[in-house]
Scaffold this active site. Structure first.
Site, PDB file in Angstrom:
ATOM      1  N   GLY A  29       0.830  -1.195   0.000  1.00 47.84           N
ATOM      2  CA  GLY A  29       0.000   0.000   0.000  1.00 47.84           C
ATOM      3  C   GLY A  29       0.862   1.242   0.000  1.00 47.84           C
ATOM      4  O   GLY A  29       2.022   1.203   0.431  1.00 47.84           O
ATOM      5  N   GLU A  30       0.306   2.304  -0.507  1.00 47.60           N
ATOM      6  CA  GLU A  30       1.026   3.571  -0.496  1.00 47.60           C
ATOM      7  C   GLU A  30       0.016   4.694  -0.374  1.00 47.60           C
ATOM      8  O   GLU A  30      -0.869   4.842  -1.211  1.00 47.60           O
ATOM      9  CB  GLU A  30       1.845   3.730  -1.779  1.00 47.60           C
ATOM     10  CG  GLU A  30       2.593   5.045  -1.824  1.00 47.60           C
ATOM     11  CD  GLU A  30       3.759   5.023  -2.803  1.00 47.60           C
ATOM     12  OE1 GLU A  30       3.738   4.180  -3.724  1.00 47.60           O
ATOM     13  OE2 GLU A  30       4.669   5.845  -2.640  1.00 47.60           O
ATOM     14  N   GLY A  31       0.121   5.455   0.713  1.00 42.05           N
ATOM     15  CA  GLY A  31      -0.782   6.582   0.889  1.00 42.05           C
ATOM     16  C   GLY A  31       0.029   7.853   1.042  1.00 42.05           C
ATOM     17  O   GLY A  31       1.253   7.842   0.879  1.00 42.05           O
ATOM     18  N   PHE A  33       0.676   9.270   3.698  1.00 45.20           N
ATOM     19  CA  PHE A  33       1.404   9.308   4.965  1.00 45.20           C
ATOM     20  C   PHE A  33       2.360   8.147   5.164  1.00 45.20           C
ATOM     21  O   PHE A  33       2.934   7.998   6.214  1.00 45.20           O
ATOM     22  CB  PHE A  33       0.409   9.374   6.130  1.00 45.20           C
ATOM     23  CG  PHE A  33      -0.574  10.479   5.964  1.00 45.20           C
ATOM     24  CD1 PHE A  33      -0.199  11.793   6.189  1.00 45.20           C
ATOM     25  CD2 PHE A  33      -1.863  10.217   5.544  1.00 45.20           C
ATOM     26  CE1 PHE A  33      -1.091  12.828   6.014  1.00 45.20           C
ATOM     27  CE2 PHE A  33      -2.781  11.248   5.372  1.00 45.20           C
ATOM     28  CZ  PHE A  33      -2.385  12.557   5.606  1.00 45.20           C
ATOM     29  N   GLY A  34       2.523   7.321   4.151  1.00 46.65           N
ATOM     30  CA  GLY A  34       3.467   6.230   4.317  1.00 46.65           C
ATOM     31  C   GLY A  34       3.372   5.172   3.236  1.00 46.65           C
ATOM     32  O   GLY A  34       2.445   5.168   2.427  1.00 46.65           O
ATOM     33  N   VAL A  35       4.360   4.281   3.256  1.00 44.98           N
ATOM     34  CA  VAL A  35       4.392   3.167   2.317  1.00 44.98           C
ATOM     35  C   VAL A  35       4.429   1.872   3.124  1.00 44.98           C
ATOM     36  O   VAL A  35       5.085   1.805   4.164  1.00 44.98           O
ATOM     37  CB  VAL A  35       5.644   3.222   1.412  1.00 44.98           C
ATOM     38  CG1 VAL A  35       5.487   2.281   0.227  1.00 44.98           C
ATOM     39  CG2 VAL A  35       5.914   4.633   0.937  1.00 44.98           C
ATOM     40  N   VAL A  36       3.712   0.855   2.651  1.00 46.68           N
ATOM     41  CA  VAL A  36       3.634  -0.416   3.372  1.00 46.68           C
ATOM     42  C   VAL A  36       4.205  -1.544   2.510  1.00 46.68           C
ATOM     43  O   VAL A  36       3.864  -1.662   1.331  1.00 46.68           O
ATOM     44  CB  VAL A  36       2.170  -0.734   3.750  1.00 46.68           C
ATOM     45  CG1 VAL A  36       2.088  -2.048   4.511  1.00 46.68           C
ATOM     46  CG2 VAL A  36       1.566   0.402   4.573  1.00 46.68           C
ATOM     47  N   ASP A 168     -11.143   5.506  10.694  1.00 49.11           N
ATOM     48  CA  ASP A 168     -10.932   5.174   9.283  1.00 49.11           C
ATOM     49  C   ASP A 168     -11.365   3.730   9.028  1.00 49.11           C
ATOM     50  O   ASP A 168     -10.677   2.975   8.342  1.00 49.11           O
ATOM     51  CB  ASP A 168      -9.461   5.403   8.905  1.00 49.11           C
ATOM     52  CG  ASP A 168      -9.254   5.534   7.405  1.00 49.11           C
ATOM     53  OD1 ASP A 168     -10.256   5.735   6.673  1.00 49.11           O
ATOM     54  OD2 ASP A 168      -8.101   5.435   6.947  1.00 49.11           O
TER      55      ASP A 168
HETATM   56  P1  ADP Z   1      -2.231   2.783   4.445  1.00 52.74           P
HETATM   57  O1  ADP Z   1      -3.704   2.616   4.208  1.00 52.74           O
HETATM   58  O2  ADP Z   1      -1.913   3.963   5.272  1.00 52.74           O
HETATM   59  O3  ADP Z   1      -1.434   2.694   3.192  1.00 52.74           O
HETATM   60  P2  ADP Z   1      -2.400   0.278   5.938  1.00 52.74           P
HETATM   61  O4  ADP Z   1      -1.925   0.114   7.326  1.00 52.74           O
HETATM   62  O5  ADP Z   1      -3.874   0.299   5.730  1.00 52.74           O
HETATM   63  O6  ADP Z   1      -1.698   1.570   5.325  1.00 52.74           O
HETATM   64  O7  ADP Z   1      -1.779  -0.887   5.066  1.00 52.74           O
HETATM   65  C1  ADP Z   1      -1.884  -0.899   3.660  1.00 52.74           C
HETATM   66  C2  ADP Z   1      -2.253  -2.275   3.174  1.00 52.74           C
HETATM   67  O8  ADP Z   1      -1.259  -3.214   3.557  1.00 52.74           O
HETATM   68  C3  ADP Z   1      -3.549  -2.810   3.737  1.00 52.74           C
HETATM   69  O9  ADP Z   1      -4.675  -2.400   3.019  1.00 52.74           O
HETATM   70  C4  ADP Z   1      -3.333  -4.309   3.668  1.00 52.74           C
HETATM   71  O10 ADP Z   1      -3.614  -4.775   2.359  1.00 52.74           O
HETATM   72  C5  ADP Z   1      -1.848  -4.447   3.906  1.00 52.74           C
HETATM   73  N1  ADP Z   1      -1.547  -4.734   5.329  1.00 52.74           N
HETATM   74  C6  ADP Z   1      -1.355  -3.837   6.315  1.00 52.74           C
HETATM   75  N2  ADP Z   1      -1.104  -4.443   7.496  1.00 52.74           N
HETATM   76  C7  ADP Z   1      -1.132  -5.764   7.247  1.00 52.74           C
HETATM   77  C8  ADP Z   1      -0.912  -6.948   8.054  1.00 52.74           C
HETATM   78  N3  ADP Z   1      -0.628  -6.882   9.366  1.00 52.74           N
HETATM   79  N4  ADP Z   1      -1.010  -8.151   7.448  1.00 52.74           N
HETATM   80  C9  ADP Z   1      -1.283  -8.247   6.131  1.00 52.74           C
HETATM   81  N5  ADP Z   1      -1.484  -7.195   5.325  1.00 52.74           N
HETATM   82  C10 ADP Z   1      -1.396  -5.957   5.862  1.00 52.74           C
END
Ligand code: ADP
Ligand code: MG
Length: 353
Positions: A29-31, A33-36, A168
């Protein structure tokens, strides 16, 4: 005081990580406020190829998110994805970044699952651990949706009882945990901890307009801003009572309930159109129903039929969640005691839960 010592010792014993410990995998994910990322540990390659951890590199809001996750892991760990560690990482190139680490809970969010043609049967398979062969139909779908709503409200009740409002709640922020076979909440980046006044002033720009309750702000604008240090403990329960900020999440959860009942509302455009219609009806779901039902498609009628099962208790619960006035909405705890949940849900093959 003992609790502080325990938390401190626990914190010391927990493994700590640094930047170089991770091998980045797929971007999840990428918003703004951060990248995941999905990641694995460099020293200890995981059994799964893609890694069994999730890493978020966040901007300044990461500090609040670490605070929220630390609190959740001590007070209501089952409500959210398992948080492992959070730290500040500074580099000359990128400046200050907060890094947050969770266990990788599973591949699918409720959003992914809801957008599949198989929904809700795909969820039934994941929760029960096997493909069921009973005939498909409204009753069975209702039972699956009821189970999802129960798990979501259970997680929300945990957060709210801890004093945290998520702000949210949406299908993208609800992950299916393959370990416990239950849905868990993720993404505490916009959350507020009212007991200690952390992130007390709502950052309304963080809110997702598709799922936000009409009040937008969870506290009335007259509420004085809380001190940044955690000293407002004595005051905030009163404010909680007065403003019922938890009902903001209940509204969002109600919209998810609606999306599960009505396939047409699962797309962005469908939900946006619904929001427009509901606004025109002054946020009165009963009025909305009256306006759409006479010329409803077969699919829409099927959604009403599902909510009307068992004397309409599903519809009753839904209308007690999606209401204009926060104080008229039910709480997560009260919703769990609603007759809609009297009927047994799916059997979760897990000793947790
Ligand atoms: P953001 O919405 O700020 O980009 P999130 O915390 O919602 O960040 O994470 C982005 C995406 O990453 C989520 O929609 C989900 O698909 C995946 N994700 C986040 N945390 C987990 C986790 N603990 N296990 C599996 N997937 C996750
Ligand atoms: Mg998110």
């Amino acid at each position: 005081f003992d609790m502080f010592i325990l938390a401190f010792v626990e914190r010391l014993l927990r493994p700590t990580y640094r930047k170089d410990d991770f091998v980045l995998g797929k971007k999840l994910g990428e918003g703004a406020f951060g990248v995941v990322y999905r990641v694995s540990l460099a020293k200890k390659p995981s059994s799964k190829k893609e890694g069994d951890l999730v890493l978020k590199k966040a901007t300044e809001y990461g500090a609040v998110e670490i605070w929220m996750n630390e609190r959740v892991r001590r007070a209501c760990a089952n409500s959210c994805a398992a948080f492992l560690y959070g730290f500040l990482e500074t580099s000359p190139k990128k400046g200050a970044e907060y890094w947050l680490l969770w266990r990788f809970e599973g591949e699918a969010t409720l959003s992914d699952l809801m957008l599949s043609k198989e929904f809700p049967y795909n969820v039934e398979t994941m929760i029960t651990g096997k493909v069921q062969d009973s005939p498909k139909g409204l009753e069975r779908e209702n039972r699956i949706i009821q189970t999802i709503m129960r798990q979501l409200l259970f997680a929300l009740d945990g957060l709210h009882s801890t004093g945290i409002v998520h702000r949210d709640i949406k299908p993208q922020n609800i992950i299916f945990s393959e370990g416990s076979r239950t849905f868990k909440i993720i993404d505490l980046g916009a959350a507020a901890d009212l007991r200690v006044g952390i992130n007390y002033i709502p950052k309304e720009f963080l809110l997702d307009p598709r799922y936000a309750a009409p009040e937008q702000y969870i506290m009335s604008t007259q509420t004085p801003s809380a001190p940044s240090a955690p000293v407002a403990t004595a005051l905030s329960p009163v404010l909680w009572q007065m403003n019922l900020p938890d009902r903001f999440d209940i509204y969002s959860a109600g919209l998810i309930f609606l999306q599960m009942a009505f396939p047409a509302l699962r797309t962005d455009s469908g939900l946006i159109q619904f929001n427009r219609q509901l606004k025109r009806c002054d946020y009165d779901l009963v009025a909305w129903r009256k306006s759409v039902e006479p010329r409803a498609s077969l699919e829409l009628r099927r959604g009403f039929e599902l909510l009307d099962l068992d004397g309409g208790i599903g519809w009753e619960l839904l209308t007690s969640m999606v209401r204009y006035k926060a104080r008229q909405r039910t709480s997560a705890k009260a919703a769990l005691a609603h007759p809609y949940f009297v009927r047994e849900g799916l059997l979760v093959l897990s000793f947790m839960q």
